[in-house]
Design a protein around this motif. Structure first.
Motif, PDB file in Angstrom:
ATOM      1  N   THR A  26       0.835  -1.191   0.000  1.00 22.16           N
ATOM      2  CA  THR A  26       0.000   0.000   0.000  1.00 22.16           C
ATOM      3  C   THR A  26       0.874   1.246   0.000  1.00 22.16           C
ATOM      4  O   THR A  26       1.874   1.300   0.709  1.00 22.16           O
ATOM      5  CB  THR A  26      -0.908   0.004   1.253  1.00 22.16           C
ATOM      6  N   ASN A  27       0.503   2.237  -0.789  1.00 22.89           N
ATOM      7  CA  ASN A  27       1.249   3.496  -0.827  1.00 22.89           C
ATOM      8  C   ASN A  27       0.907   4.326   0.401  1.00 22.89           C
ATOM      9  O   ASN A  27      -0.168   4.910   0.495  1.00 22.89           O
ATOM     10  CB  ASN A  27       0.888   4.276  -2.102  1.00 22.89           C
ATOM     11  N   GLU A  28       1.826   4.351   1.348  1.00 20.58           N
ATOM     12  CA  GLU A  28       1.674   5.143   2.556  1.00 20.58           C
ATOM     13  C   GLU A  28       3.075   5.450   3.076  1.00 20.58           C
ATOM     14  O   GLU A  28       4.038   4.779   2.694  1.00 20.58           O
ATOM     15  CB  GLU A  28       0.834   4.415   3.602  1.00 20.58           C
ATOM     16  N   PRO A  29       3.220   6.454   3.923  1.00 22.85           N
ATOM     17  CA  PRO A  29       4.554   6.896   4.329  1.00 22.85           C
ATOM     18  C   PRO A  29       5.459   5.799   4.879  1.00 22.85           C
ATOM     19  O   PRO A  29       6.642   5.755   4.551  1.00 22.85           O
ATOM     20  CB  PRO A  29       4.263   7.955   5.403  1.00 22.85           C
TER      21      PRO A  29
ATOM     22  N   HIS B 210       7.740   4.605  -0.256  1.00 23.87           N
ATOM     23  CA  HIS B 210       7.697   4.665  -1.717  1.00 23.87           C
ATOM     24  C   HIS B 210       8.438   5.890  -2.256  1.00 23.87           C
ATOM     25  O   HIS B 210       9.013   5.834  -3.343  1.00 23.87           O
ATOM     26  CB  HIS B 210       6.247   4.675  -2.212  1.00 23.87           C
ATOM     27  N   GLN B 211       8.413   6.995  -1.505  1.00 21.95           N
ATOM     28  CA  GLN B 211       9.102   8.187  -1.998  1.00 21.95           C
ATOM     29  C   GLN B 211      10.602   7.950  -2.100  1.00 21.95           C
ATOM     30  O   GLN B 211      11.234   8.311  -3.095  1.00 21.95           O
ATOM     31  CB  GLN B 211       8.818   9.407  -1.103  1.00 21.95           C
TER      32      GLN B 211
ATOM     33  N   ARG C 207      -3.680   2.910  -2.981  1.00 24.43           N
ATOM     34  CA  ARG C 207      -3.428   4.156  -2.261  1.00 24.43           C
ATOM     35  C   ARG C 207      -3.755   3.921  -0.793  1.00 24.43           C
ATOM     36  O   ARG C 207      -4.743   3.284  -0.459  1.00 24.43           O
ATOM     37  CB  ARG C 207      -4.320   5.278  -2.789  1.00 24.43           C
TER      38      ARG C 207
ATOM     39  N   GLU D 259      -2.289   9.479   3.794  1.00 23.25           N
ATOM     40  CA  GLU D 259      -1.252  10.506   3.668  1.00 23.25           C
ATOM     41  C   GLU D 259      -0.308  10.213   2.503  1.00 23.25           C
ATOM     42  O   GLU D 259       0.910  10.244   2.645  1.00 23.25           O
ATOM     43  CB  GLU D 259      -0.470  10.648   4.972  1.00 23.25           C
ATOM     44  N   CYS D 260      -0.883   9.943   1.326  1.00 15.18           N
ATOM     45  CA  CYS D 260      -0.049   9.527   0.200  1.00 15.18           C
ATOM     46  C   CYS D 260      -0.216  10.407  -1.038  1.00 15.18           C
ATOM     47  O   CYS D 260       0.271  10.033  -2.114  1.00 15.18           O
ATOM     48  CB  CYS D 260      -0.329   8.069  -0.146  1.00 15.18           C
ATOM     49  N   ASP D 261      -0.871  11.539  -0.919  1.00 17.75           N
ATOM     50  CA  ASP D 261      -1.129  12.369  -2.105  1.00 17.75           C
ATOM     51  C   ASP D 261       0.151  12.732  -2.850  1.00 17.75           C
ATOM     52  O   ASP D 261       0.214  12.642  -4.077  1.00 17.75           O
ATOM     53  CB  ASP D 261      -1.892  13.633  -1.727  1.00 17.75           C
TER      54      ASP D 261
ATOM     55  N   ILE E  64       3.105  11.171  -2.765  1.00 18.11           N
ATOM     56  CA  ILE E  64       3.696   9.953  -3.322  1.00 18.11           C
ATOM     57  C   ILE E  64       2.943   9.531  -4.574  1.00 18.11           C
ATOM     58  O   ILE E  64       3.551   9.193  -5.594  1.00 18.11           O
ATOM     59  CB  ILE E  64       3.683   8.817  -2.275  1.00 18.11           C
ATOM     60  N   VAL E  65       1.623   9.574  -4.512  1.00 18.55           N
ATOM     61  CA  VAL E  65       0.806   9.183  -5.664  1.00 18.55           C
ATOM     62  C   VAL E  65       1.072  10.106  -6.842  1.00 18.55           C
ATOM     63  O   VAL E  65       1.248   9.650  -7.973  1.00 18.55           O
ATOM     64  CB  VAL E  65      -0.697   9.159  -5.299  1.00 18.55           C
TER      65      VAL E  65
END
Length: 168
Positions: free
Chosen positions: A95-98, A102-103, A125, A128-130, A132-133
């Protein structure tokens, strides 16, 4: 609510307690609730020795009240499907999250010299991933990355079996 029943708690991980940034502003509440659940539990099951050690240290549990039972993998196919894509790739799943970083992965991938390997990201998503997305979408549109948000187990296994590397 548990009344007269014996309580056995499965504690998957304590990442939220290890680094408060992993779960944002709810970390204190998570630690408090987890501590209360641990206090009620007669016994704790953890999937790894590391989690068991963290539970013992963080909550003061006796080592004899914690059992490590590794995660199973009975749903893994015996023979994975064909490669989903032909170009060699590096794969990350999650999952894309802090807390999944992923950053840092995108920044590191961009720092590789040309020709850069293809990056494949499998995962939805998260919170708190805007940022990164947005950055991941730029990588997909202009840099050859591939992102699949909704993917079934068979496809994940096929991607994993055919990747040059799993990046975590």
């Amino acid at each position: 609510p548990v009344t007269a029943a014996r309580v056995i708690l499965t504690l998957h991980d304590l990442a939220f307690a290890a680094d408060p940034t992993f779960h944002g502003p709810t970390t204190g509440l998570l630690t408090e609730r987890c501590g209360a659940a641990v206090a009620r539990a007669e016994h704790i099951i953890c999937p790894t020795r590391a989690t068991a050690d963290e539970a013992q240290e963080l909550f003061g549990r006796d080592r004899n009240s914690i059992t490590v039972i590794p995660w199973g993998c009975d749903h893994v196919p015996h023979s994975p499907g064909p490669a989903p894509i032909t170009r060699p790739y590096r794969l990350t799943v999650g999952t894309n999250e802090p807390r999944k970083n992923h950053q840092l992965l995108l920044d590191s991938w961009r720092a590789l010299s040309a020709p850069r390997p293809r990056l494949v990201v499998l995962g939805r998503r998260g919170w708190e991933c805007d940022g990164i997305v947005a950055d991941l979408l730029r990588a997909v549109r202009g840099e050859g990355a591939l992102w699949i948000e909704d993917v079934d187990d068979a496809t994940v296994f096929s991607f994993m079996a055919n990747a040059l590397a799993l990046v975590y």
